[in-house]
Design a protein around this motif. Structure first.
Motif, PDB file in Angstrom:
ATOM      1  N   PHE A 241      20.243  87.304 -12.855  1.00 35.90           N
ATOM      2  CA  PHE A 241      19.048  87.274 -11.989  1.00 35.90           C
ATOM      3  C   PHE A 241      17.720  87.467 -13.109  1.00 35.90           C
ATOM      4  O   PHE A 241      16.626  87.163 -12.944  1.00 35.90           O
ATOM      5  CB  PHE A 241      19.182  88.623 -11.257  1.00 35.90           C
ATOM      6  CG  PHE A 241      17.929  89.002 -10.455  1.00 35.90           C
ATOM      7  CD1 PHE A 241      17.685  88.308  -9.317  1.00 35.90           C
ATOM      8  CD2 PHE A 241      16.903  89.956 -10.777  1.00 35.90           C
ATOM      9  CE1 PHE A 241      16.653  88.542  -8.441  1.00 35.90           C
ATOM     10  CE2 PHE A 241      16.058  90.287  -9.915  1.00 35.90           C
ATOM     11  CZ  PHE A 241      15.665  89.396  -8.793  1.00 35.90           C
ATOM     12  N   THR A 242      17.964  88.408 -14.233  1.00 38.11           N
ATOM     13  CA  THR A 242      16.918  88.771 -15.135  1.00 38.11           C
ATOM     14  C   THR A 242      16.470  87.299 -15.661  1.00 38.11           C
ATOM     15  O   THR A 242      15.061  87.073 -15.962  1.00 38.11           O
ATOM     16  CB  THR A 242      17.320  89.606 -16.156  1.00 38.11           C
ATOM     17  OG1 THR A 242      17.837  90.745 -15.775  1.00 38.11           O
ATOM     18  CG2 THR A 242      16.335  89.714 -17.342  1.00 38.11           C
ATOM     19  N   GLN A 243      17.445  86.462 -16.015  1.00 34.85           N
ATOM     20  CA  GLN A 243      17.085  85.103 -16.796  1.00 34.85           C
ATOM     21  C   GLN A 243      16.252  84.207 -15.670  1.00 34.85           C
ATOM     22  O   GLN A 243      15.163  83.700 -16.127  1.00 34.85           O
ATOM     23  CB  GLN A 243      18.183  84.601 -17.385  1.00 34.85           C
ATOM     24  CG  GLN A 243      18.727  85.059 -18.377  1.00 34.85           C
ATOM     25  CD  GLN A 243      17.796  85.207 -19.848  1.00 34.85           C
ATOM     26  OE1 GLN A 243      17.041  84.327 -20.179  1.00 34.85           O
ATOM     27  NE2 GLN A 243      17.919  86.564 -20.327  1.00 34.85           N
ATOM     28  N   TRP A 244      16.862  84.112 -14.550  1.00 38.05           N
ATOM     29  CA  TRP A 244      15.952  83.277 -13.386  1.00 38.05           C
ATOM     30  C   TRP A 244      14.709  83.814 -13.039  1.00 38.05           C
ATOM     31  O   TRP A 244      13.896  83.139 -12.828  1.00 38.05           O
ATOM     32  CB  TRP A 244      17.136  83.116 -12.343  1.00 38.05           C
ATOM     33  CG  TRP A 244      18.331  82.442 -12.482  1.00 38.05           C
ATOM     34  CD1 TRP A 244      18.534  81.428 -13.413  1.00 38.05           C
ATOM     35  CD2 TRP A 244      19.546  82.670 -11.841  1.00 38.05           C
ATOM     36  NE1 TRP A 244      19.880  81.219 -13.156  1.00 38.05           N
ATOM     37  CE2 TRP A 244      20.505  81.758 -12.541  1.00 38.05           C
ATOM     38  CE3 TRP A 244      20.032  83.572 -10.825  1.00 38.05           C
ATOM     39  CZ2 TRP A 244      21.838  81.678 -11.846  1.00 38.05           C
ATOM     40  CZ3 TRP A 244      21.311  83.560 -10.440  1.00 38.05           C
ATOM     41  CH2 TRP A 244      22.235  82.787 -10.763  1.00 38.05           C
ATOM     42  N   LYS A 245      14.566  85.132 -13.153  1.00 35.79           N
ATOM     43  CA  LYS A 245      13.175  85.688 -12.901  1.00 35.79           C
ATOM     44  C   LYS A 245      12.148  85.568 -13.596  1.00 35.79           C
ATOM     45  O   LYS A 245      11.005  85.281 -13.285  1.00 35.79           O
ATOM     46  CB  LYS A 245      13.600  87.391 -12.697  1.00 35.79           C
ATOM     47  CG  LYS A 245      12.275  87.982 -12.197  1.00 35.79           C
ATOM     48  CD  LYS A 245      12.332  89.530 -12.243  1.00 35.79           C
ATOM     49  CE  LYS A 245      11.192  90.220 -11.712  1.00 35.79           C
ATOM     50  NZ  LYS A 245      11.498  91.777 -11.715  1.00 35.79           N
ATOM     51  N   LYS A 246      12.546  85.178 -15.061  1.00 34.88           N
ATOM     52  CA  LYS A 246      11.444  84.583 -15.848  1.00 34.88           C
ATOM     53  C   LYS A 246      10.797  83.516 -15.677  1.00 34.88           C
ATOM     54  O   LYS A 246       9.677  83.186 -16.053  1.00 34.88           O
ATOM     55  CB  LYS A 246      12.146  84.645 -17.286  1.00 34.88           C
ATOM     56  CG  LYS A 246      12.552  85.664 -17.842  1.00 34.88           C
ATOM     57  CD  LYS A 246      13.251  85.475 -19.225  1.00 34.88           C
ATOM     58  CE  LYS A 246      13.810  86.848 -19.908  1.00 34.88           C
ATOM     59  NZ  LYS A 246      14.434  86.595 -21.127  1.00 34.88           N
ATOM     60  N   LYS A 247      11.701  82.486 -14.697  1.00 34.03           N
ATOM     61  CA  LYS A 247      10.911  81.290 -14.068  1.00 34.03           C
ATOM     62  C   LYS A 247      10.455  81.453 -12.743  1.00 34.03           C
ATOM     63  O   LYS A 247      10.338  80.379 -12.384  1.00 34.03           O
ATOM     64  CB  LYS A 247      12.244  80.209 -14.486  1.00 34.03           C
ATOM     65  CG  LYS A 247      12.525  79.968 -15.692  1.00 34.03           C
ATOM     66  CD  LYS A 247      13.394  78.618 -15.755  1.00 34.03           C
ATOM     67  CE  LYS A 247      13.830  78.357 -17.156  1.00 34.03           C
ATOM     68  NZ  LYS A 247      14.714  77.297 -17.229  1.00 34.03           N
ATOM     69  N   GLY A 248      10.377  82.627 -12.246  1.00 36.90           N
ATOM     70  CA  GLY A 248       9.934  83.088 -11.025  1.00 36.90           C
ATOM     71  C   GLY A 248      10.939  83.743 -10.195  1.00 36.90           C
ATOM     72  O   GLY A 248      12.100  83.577 -10.104  1.00 36.90           O
TER      73      GLY A 248
END
Length: 380
Positions: A132-139
């Motif tokens: 979730f943290t990684q995906w959140k960086k892209k939106g």
């Protein structure tokens, strides 16, 4: 006719340039109805276009060969998604086509690309938090959508008694992820008027007509432009939507909304923005009400969005304003003008006032002033 570019098609732009596409349905007979044309990068040479069409076609053929045999769960998230896609009883096949293409498929592709190789029976809470943290960086919305689909897919696997899915679902059920902030943008009357006028100048008045109708009536875009979708049993895409017969001679529009089936009647002759839009746009005598000027037929969802952005930008409206924000503008303006959330709820055909409040973008200042004025009058 060239045969080295399977699935190739193009569209000439008004500025003289050409947009290139690869259409899976033209490339491979029997391609899934849910697949849509993909725009190729601008600036490609003829040889590069041919190579790209061949590459995508070969990948699709290989994927279809895999799908012909009943997929088996091998323990990975990718195989679980494949089973979810191919099982006609999964929730993927019960949602509307537009929901599947707009919401489900993009998130499933994120899962396949980023974590498809991971084994379900080895997943931990720390994995979900890290993803979730990684995906959140892209939106933030991208991350939330991926987690939502991950829950659905793993729940599907648990229901099918696939190894490891029940435990993964249990772990996920106890986890909460930060939700993206609700949108705070609402299209204003002046912005919508600018779009209406600019669409007439750019010779695409259908955009102004659609946005005017949406802003004045609070209808969803799909209820105005209609939808291309395959029939339930599969096959060629068919269009359903607002027809000329749904608007009477005295300009009363009647329909049932696509989302809730609520009956709606709107007097288009009473709306100033619609009147402005119809200075340049003529409703056809028969057939679909909204026609894409470039193709002479109803809009595909992505084509409408693309053309809307061009008109919006040319009209000087901020890029933060989306087409969907005209509905929020209708709700917000109604509440400000009437002080009644119930009136806005009825206009937007919401089933609850809670949903209506989500669409209201104002800070409540004008409403509170009207309430204060009414209370003061009651005291005298």
């Amino acid at each position: 006719m060239r045969t080295d570019r399977p699935g190739y098609q193009y569209r000439d732009n008004r500025d003289g340039t050409r947009a290139h596409y690869w259409n899976p349905k033209r490339a491979v007979k029997g391609s899934p109805a849910a697949l849509s044309a993909i725009r190729l990068d601008d600036g490609l040479t003829d040889d590069e276009i041919a190579a790209e069409c061949q590459r995508r076609t070969n990948e699709l053929k290989a994927e279809l060969v895999k799908r012909e045999s009943s997929p088996e769960f091998d323990g990975t998230i990718k195989s679980l998604i494949t089973c979810f896609r191919n099982d006609k009883t999964s929730t993927l096949h019960s949602v509307k086509h537009s929901t599947r293409i707009r919401d489900y498929e993009p998130s499933l592709r994120v899962l396949e690309k980023n974590v498809g190789k991971r084994r379900v029976d080895a997943l931990r809470a720390s994995d979900f938090r890290e993803w979730f943290t990684q995906w959140k960086k892209k939106g933030h919305r991208r991350a939330s959508g991926a987690i939502k689909l991950l829950r659905l897919v793993i729940s599907y696997g648990a229901g099918e008694r696939f190894h490891g899915c029940a435990q993964a679902r249990l772990i996920l059920s106890d986890m909460r992820f930060e939700q993206p902030a609700p949108r705070t943008v609402a299209m204003t009357y002046d912005q919508c008027l600018a779009i209406v006028k600019k669409s007439a100048e750019l010779k695409c008045p259908s955009i102004g007509f659609v946005e005017a109708v949406k802003f004045e009536t609070a209808l969803r875009r799909i209820d105005v432009i209609g939808e291309w979708a395959p029939p339930p049993g599969g096959g060629e895409f068919r269009w359903t939507g607002l027809m000329a017969k749904d608007i009477s001679k005295d300009m009363v529009l009647t329909l049932k909304t696509s989302k809730t089936g609520a009956a709606v009647a709107r007097d288009l002759s009473s709306y100033t923005l619609v009147a402005e839009a119809m200075k340049a746009y003529r409703i056809p005598d028969i057939g679909p009400v909204v026609i894409d000027e470039d193709h002479g037929r109803p809009y595909w969802e992505n084509r409408y969005a693309e053309k809307f952005r061009k008109v919006r930008d040319a009209a000087g409206v901020p890029s933060s304003v989306w087409s969907m924000d005209s509905r929020a503008g209708a709700v917000s303006e109604t509440i400000e003008a009437t002080g009644s959330i119930e009136a806005a709820q009825e206009l937007a055909t919401h089933t609850t006032t809670k949903m209506t409040k989500r669409y209201s973008r104002g800070d409540g200042l004008e409403t509170s002033r009207k309430v204060a004025e009414a209370r003061a009058k009651s005291r005298t």
